[in-house]
Enzyme design. Structure first.
Site, PDB file in Angstrom:
ATOM      1  CG  HIS A 360      -2.338  -0.697   1.122  1.00 29.42           C
ATOM      2  ND1 HIS A 360      -2.011  -2.191   1.380  1.00 29.42           N
ATOM      3  CD2 HIS A 360      -3.216  -0.644   0.630  1.00 29.42           C
ATOM      4  CE1 HIS A 360      -3.308  -2.768   1.012  1.00 29.42           C
ATOM      5  NE2 HIS A 360      -4.222  -1.791   0.758  1.00 29.42           N
ATOM      6  N   GLY A 361       2.076   1.166   0.560  1.00 28.71           N
ATOM      7  CA  GLY A 361       2.786   2.264   0.867  1.00 28.71           C
ATOM      8  C   GLY A 361       3.449   2.556   1.908  1.00 28.71           C
TER       9      GLY A 361
END
Length: 466
Positions: A360-361
């Site tokens: 997702h980051g």
């Protein structure tokens, strides 16, 4: 004039012009996917899949997006062509490294949070697809008797051609937001083999009813999101008025903020579902193979809305939320780090959730959310074990434990999701602190109690046959 019209339209629904452009292209995947059904020849279908995905990406994000997509695609294909025994390993780590670099460079989480859009969302989906393709090609070298059922089903004995690979990677129905699917399924769908083979009756399943249902669902989800989002802004967590509220009102706001945010994802996945269904790829078999009267479209499904909102246990959440990514994580991370002959434990669960967070980051909110989710699931398993340990005659108490697990899931899920939404460490901790870190304390206490009060399920005695 066009810019003015786009600006007016975007302002009317409360989004930026860039987001509106993306939404129009995203919805356009439905008719574009429908047109795929009429493209002649296998080669034509592969070319159409690749070209339509690349063109819609260009319209949504600009030319640079397709250059970004080429990087993981090249990594995956080159690794398969150069060194098959390690192609899965190489693609996994280099693909994730490039994705992380893009997350950091574009600060995609901040862009999404502020109502912007960029190509990293599509890159996330693409990264999973190229990794699974490489791993399955690697599995094609291994002896079948050493493989799990999922590996046997998805393994690739031959290397896909370049045009097959491009068609699989950029197929527009799933390119923007998933769902993730396997190369082998894509090839069988395109070649009308396996479950897509034309039956003796001479016709395949009709996708129109299921597509209409998905479109109606998407409309309802978007309407609810647009209605709720002005009433429950994320900025409220750092406003003075929030601090003035009591515990239950703060907790209630956290629940409603999470509840509101989920409808955005329900809308996105409903549109993707409609695109995949109408193309035919979403078909997953018949409820009754003999009569073939009712088709199943599970391959297109990425969320079960009621399943999420009414989940009786946190263990059910990965089975009903972002379903295809959860399946990918199970097949390509969770199951592959379990030693042969051993059972998966908390370490495998935490490692899988960490991979999901990195995907997702690299925002603190994502990391915290997925660590929290590992605790949430492990705590829910403990409650379930206590429930199962109660004898059948204590039915009322067992039902009460079911309710406890449901309430536990609602509490911890919506508390944890604040980190996923606000992303920053400061805002996450401020929100968690405002409810005394209850969603962290409760799972930890439950897990510790499970070690102090170990139980074994009560199994009914089986009668011997006379």
């Amino acid at each position: 004039m066009e810019s003015f019209d786009m600006s007016s339209m975007a302002a009317s629904i409360g989004v930026s012009v860039a987001v509106l452009r993306f939404l129009l292209c995203f919805v356009a995947t439905i008719p574009v996917s429908f047109a795929w059904r009429f493209v002649p020849s296998r080669l034509g279908k592969h070319v159409y899949s690749a070209a339509s995905g690349a063109f819609l990406s260009y319209l949504s994000f600009g030319f640079s997006s397709n250059l970004h997509f080429l990087v993981p695609m090249t990594i995956g294909y080159a690794s398969m062509a150069i060194y098959r025994p390690m192609c899965g390993f190489v693609t996994f780590f280099l693909g994730f490294a490039y994705l992380i670099g893009c997350h950091v460079f574009y600060m995609s989480g901040d862009a999404w949070k502020e109502g912007g859009i960029d190509s990293t969302g599509a890159l996330m989906v693409l990264t999973l697809k190229v990794i699974s393709c490489s791993i399955n090609y690697n599995d094609g070298m291994l002896k079948e008797e050493t493989l799990r059922e999922a590996q046997k089903k998805n393994r690739l004995v031959r290397m896909p051609s370049l045009i097959e690979y491009f068609g699989y990677c950029l197929c527009c129905g799933s390119h923007f937001a998933g769902p993730v699917f396997e190369m082998k399924d894509y090839l069988e769908w395109t070649e009308e083999k396996g479950i897509w083979a034309v039956s003796g009756k001479g016709k395949g399943p009709s996708p129109y009813g299921a597509t209409l249902r998905a479109i109606l669902q998407a409309g309802i989800c978007m309407a609810l999101y647009l209605y709720l989002v002005p009433q429950f802004p994320l900025t409220r967590f750092t406003e003075p008025v929030y601090e003035e509220w009591g515990f239950w009102r703060r907790f209630g706001y956290q629940y409603m903020a999470g509840f509101t945010a989920r409808w955005k994802y329900y809308f996105i996945w409903s549109i993707s579902e409609a695109s995949i269904i109408i193309s035919g790829l979403g078909f997953s078999g018949w409820t009754d193979e003999n009569t073939q009267t009712k088709a199943k479209w599970d391959r297109a499904k990425n969320v079960d809305i009621l399943g999420v909102e009414l989940a009786k246990s946190a263990v059910q959440i990965p089975l009903v939320w972002n379903i295809q990514v959860s399946t990918w994580l199970r097949h390509y991370v969770y199951e592959r780090i379990v030693k042969p002959g051993k059972k998966a434990g908390f370490f495998q669960l935490l490692a899988t959730q960490t991979v999901s967070a990195v995907w997702h980051g690299l925002y603190p909110g994502y990391i915290i959310f997925f660590v929290q989710s590992a605790l949430m699931i492990d705590g829910s398993k403990a409650i379930y074990r206590w429930q199962q340990a109660m004898p059948p005659k204590m039915a009322m108490l067992r039902n009460f434990m079911v309710f406890i697990n449901f309430f536990y899931t609602v509490l911890v899920l919506n508390y944890s999701s604040v980190g996923f939404m606000v992303l920053s460490l400061h805002e996450t901790l401020v929100a968690y602190k405002s409810v005394y870190f209850i969603g962290t304390v409760v799972p930890v206490v439950v897990i510790l109690l499970s070690y102090l009060v170990p139980v074994k399920p009560v199994r009914p005695k089986t009668r011997k046959e006379e």
